[in-house]
Every structure is written in C-alpha cells, then in structure tokens.
Enzyme design. Structure first.
Site, PDB file in Angstrom:
ATOM      1  N   TYR A  92       0.845  -1.201   0.000  1.00 23.66           N
ATOM      2  CA  TYR A  92       0.000   0.000   0.000  1.00 23.66           C
ATOM      3  C   TYR A  92       0.873   1.241   0.000  1.00 23.66           C
ATOM      4  O   TYR A  92       2.045   1.215   0.388  1.00 23.66           O
ATOM      5  CB  TYR A  92      -0.942   0.017   1.211  1.00 23.66           C
ATOM      6  CG  TYR A  92      -0.260   0.250   2.545  1.00 23.66           C
ATOM      7  CD1 TYR A  92      -0.172   1.522   3.096  1.00 23.66           C
ATOM      8  CD2 TYR A  92       0.289  -0.813   3.263  1.00 23.66           C
ATOM      9  CE1 TYR A  92       0.448   1.747   4.306  1.00 23.66           C
ATOM     10  CE2 TYR A  92       0.913  -0.606   4.481  1.00 23.66           C
ATOM     11  CZ  TYR A  92       0.987   0.680   5.005  1.00 23.66           C
ATOM     12  OH  TYR A  92       1.604   0.889   6.209  1.00 23.66           O
ATOM     13  N   CYS A  93       0.292   2.330  -0.452  1.00 21.21           N
ATOM     14  CA  CYS A  93       0.924   3.651  -0.353  1.00 21.21           C
ATOM     15  C   CYS A  93      -0.136   4.608   0.188  1.00 21.21           C
ATOM     16  O   CYS A  93      -1.006   4.174   0.959  1.00 21.21           O
ATOM     17  CB  CYS A  93       1.512   4.099  -1.690  1.00 21.21           C
ATOM     18  SG  CYS A  93       0.338   4.168  -3.059  1.00 21.21           S
ATOM     19  N   PHE A  94      -0.086   5.877  -0.157  1.00 25.68           N
ATOM     20  CA  PHE A  94      -1.039   6.810   0.433  1.00 25.68           C
ATOM     21  C   PHE A  94      -2.452   6.577  -0.082  1.00 25.68           C
ATOM     22  O   PHE A  94      -3.406   6.475   0.687  1.00 25.68           O
ATOM     23  CB  PHE A  94      -0.605   8.256   0.164  1.00 25.68           C
ATOM     24  CG  PHE A  94      -1.506   9.277   0.832  1.00 25.68           C
ATOM     25  CD1 PHE A  94      -1.544   9.384   2.209  1.00 25.68           C
ATOM     26  CD2 PHE A  94      -2.324  10.113   0.079  1.00 25.68           C
ATOM     27  CE1 PHE A  94      -2.380  10.304   2.836  1.00 25.68           C
ATOM     28  CE2 PHE A  94      -3.149  11.042   0.689  1.00 25.68           C
ATOM     29  CZ  PHE A  94      -3.180  11.137   2.075  1.00 25.68           C
ATOM     30  N   TRP A 121      -3.312   3.908   2.413  1.00 23.91           N
ATOM     31  CA  TRP A 121      -3.368   4.218   3.847  1.00 23.91           C
ATOM     32  C   TRP A 121      -4.562   5.110   4.164  1.00 23.91           C
ATOM     33  O   TRP A 121      -5.163   4.988   5.236  1.00 23.91           O
ATOM     34  CB  TRP A 121      -2.083   4.930   4.286  1.00 23.91           C
ATOM     35  CG  TRP A 121      -2.177   5.419   5.702  1.00 23.91           C
ATOM     36  CD1 TRP A 121      -1.917   4.720   6.839  1.00 23.91           C
ATOM     37  CD2 TRP A 121      -2.613   6.721   6.128  1.00 23.91           C
ATOM     38  NE1 TRP A 121      -2.155   5.502   7.954  1.00 23.91           N
ATOM     39  CE2 TRP A 121      -2.583   6.730   7.545  1.00 23.91           C
ATOM     40  CE3 TRP A 121      -3.026   7.866   5.454  1.00 23.91           C
ATOM     41  CZ2 TRP A 121      -2.937   7.851   8.286  1.00 23.91           C
ATOM     42  CZ3 TRP A 121      -3.389   8.982   6.203  1.00 23.91           C
ATOM     43  CH2 TRP A 121      -3.344   8.970   7.598  1.00 23.91           C
TER      44      TRP A 121
END
Length: 370
Positions: A92-94, A121
């Site tokens: 995952y990232c932002f 996130w």
C-alpha cells in the site's frame, strides 16, 4: 465484525510481508499493523519529486521512476529473496496509486502473489476511525480506579499474567496520564499511530470475556481517547483500589526514579498547578525538594493534589456507573499483586454469576468514593 475484509484485504497477519511504500516520514506518522517501510522514494527524494512536479510533471516522473527502481532493487536481495513463491504480500501507499503499483508490478513479475490496498493508507485510516467507534461497545469493561500510586498499572500487568484480558492504555500512549506522566526519553506516538495500536489491541479481545482497563481522563498526555471507548469506560463496573501511603510512596520511588533523583525538577513541572493548589502548598513542595526530602514531597503531592483530584474526577466521570466495588491492596510488590490479581479475578467472575442477586463482592469495608 470489524475486519480488514471491509477494506478489501485479508487479515494483516495472513500476509508474509506487508509493504508500506510511502516515504519514511509518512510511515512514522502511522502505518498498518506489522508493516515494513520499503519506500519507493525516501524523504529527500519525495520532496525533490514533489517540487519538480509543480513545474515539470514529465521530468518529475522521470526522476521519480529512476529513484523508485533503484530503491526497489536495493531491497530484492537482502529482503525479498528470503521469501518463497507461495508467499503472499500486501502493498500500500497513500492512496493505492503509483507507488503501490511500482512495488506490486515488480513482485508479480518475480512470481509472488500480491494484494494492493485500494485507496491505500487513507482508506485504512478511515476504516480505523470507524472501527474505533463501532468496536468498544461490544466489550464489557472492568475499570480499575484509585488514587495515584496505588498500583493500578501494576495490577493490570498482574491480571494479564493471570490470563485476563487487559487493555493498558498508558502503555500504548507511552505516558502515565498526569502532569508528571512523561516517560523520560520515550516520545508519545502520534494520534494516528495510537489509534492504530489501540484498534489492534481491541481486535485481539474475546467479546465473551471482560476487559480490564485503568480509569483514564479523555486525554493521556497529548493523545485523545476515542469517544466511544471513553463513554463505555464511564458506564462500566468500577473497582476502587487503595493502598497504604508508605506503599504508594515506595511505588513512586520505583516508578519515577528520575523524580527521586531530581525532586526540584519534579516540582518545576508542578508549577502550573499553583492556581489550583495555592502558593503556600507549592512553596512547601519547593522547600521539601530543595531539602531532598523526597518521600515527604511525594506524600504531600499525593495528599495535597492527586488524592482530591481523584475524588473529584471519579464522582464526576463515573456518576452514571451503577456498580462500584472496593478492593484495598495491602502491598504493591510482585507477590502481593499476583495474589491480589488472582483474588480479584476470582471475585469478579463470582460477581458475574451472582449479579442478579446483588450480593456484595467487596474485599473490604466502607463505601467507594462515589
């Protein structure tokens, strides 16, 4: 049920590796339970790409991908190569966009099974906040209350050692919950990180068994308790602890060695209490500190401020609570607390069985503070 399936992924523990592809400063603010930070770009690179993107998007993508491929390559041999082809990763990232795809595409090329958290996130954070409102009412709490220094936190640890379900909010918050509650050299987590830690703990509990918790105000240091949990605490059964003053002073010496070593510094932290306790009492504390009379200082601070504060707080915050119990402690050493935890757990479980008859389970005499 409160489950990561609500955001489209498996239980976090089911993954061989959870990769947080964001920059280190984003990871430090908060991250999924058990996630490892393998940033596509580090903080300096992230700032550089962001600045470049404002005036030259194409150039920003060029240097961004260059940094990303190098950073990903640096992790293949030392970390990724340790996993087998049957291992499953979560990335995952932002927002679940480019940074997630860079990691996911390369891992899939190698042959790994990879899930990407859609919404990243940001979606996880929304789910965490919603879960912290929905989950607390599902449990029955037993709240340990009592004046400062009476061993509440130590008793929680003893109860945990007996196999009871314990929620230690002060441990999660890295703070003892008062003006003197800072832990030397240990910063508090961010609010978002605290929320994640709290949710992770709550999800471990069995709703058919009680959860032991210490009475807390709405804030522990700089951190806010979820409204739902705070409300549940103040509708729950309260066990009021007490201990002899000599035992409480000794506990302060053991749990606050930095104040025993620097009583003048301790009183300096208490100066904001002057409007509440008065200049005369504050001056008395200063004199005791300067004389090195640490035990007398600790006792005076407890009797002059913390004990009255506890009574006011309990009467105000737990006025909706129907069940109040007393449980005096004779000692605060390891064996005494282990014995007390065993007895308290037994009495509490008996209380569950006889609650309808309203038979008392008090381990002492007299009325609880409210």
């Amino acid at each position: 049920m409160v489950s990561p399936e609500q955001i489209g992924v498996r239980e976090f523990e089911d993954y061989s590796l959870v990769i947080d592809a964001r920059s280190p400063h984003e990871y430090a603010e908060d991250h999924l339970p058990g996630a490892v930070n393998l940033p596509v770009v580090n903080d300096a690179q992230y700032a550089e790409v962001g600045t470049r993107h404002k005036s030259d998007k194409h150039g920003a993508y060029l240097i961004g991908v260059e940094y990303s491929l190098r950073n990903i390559a640096d992790q293949i041999k030392p970390l990724i190569s340790k996993y087998g082809k049957t291992d499953r990763f979560l990335v995952y990232c932002f927002r679940g966009g480019k940074r997630s795809r860079l990691w996911a595409d390369n891992l899939r090329t190698i042959g790994f099974q990879v899930d990407v958290l859609a919404g990243g996130w940001k979606r996880y954070r929304q789910w965490a906040r919603e879960s912290l409102e929905a989950l607390p009412p599902r449990f029955k709490y037993r709240v340990l209350a009592g004046p400062t220094g009476c061993g509440k936190t130590r008793l929680l640890s003893a109860l945990a050692a007996q196999g009871e379900q314990v929620l230690d909010l002060e441990a999660l918050a890295a703070h003892r919950g008062s003006l003197l509650g800072d832990l030397p050299g240990v910063p508090q987590p961010t609010q978002k990180s605290f929320d994640s830690l709290l949710l992770h703990e709550l999800r471990r509990f069995d709703a058919s068994r009680p959860v032991w918790i210490e009475a807390e105000s709405k804030k522990i240091g700089n951190l806010q308790l979820p409204e739902s949990l705070f409300d549940c605490m103040h509708r729950s059964e309260v066990i009021h602890l007490d201990a002899p003053m000599t035992e409480r002073v000794q506990l302060w010496r053991e749990d606050y060695p930095h104040f025993a070593a620097d009583p003048v510094g301790m009183v300096r932290k208490l100066v904001p209490l002057k409007p509440l306790v008065g200049g005369q009492l504050l001056s008395a504390w200063q004199n005791l500190a300067e004389q090195g009379a640490t035990d007398a200082l600790f006792e005076s601070v407890m009797e002059g401020h913390y004990d009255p504060c506890y009574l006011r707080s309990t009467r105000s915050n737990y006025r909706r609570t129907e069940v109040h119990r007393r449980f005096p402690l004779q000692g605060l050493g390891p064996q005494a607390l282990a014995d007390a935890a065993r007895e308290l757990a037994t009495l509490a479980h008996i209380g569950d069985r006889i609650r309808e008859s309203d038979a008392p389970i008090d381990r002492g005499t007299g009325d609880a503070p409210p």
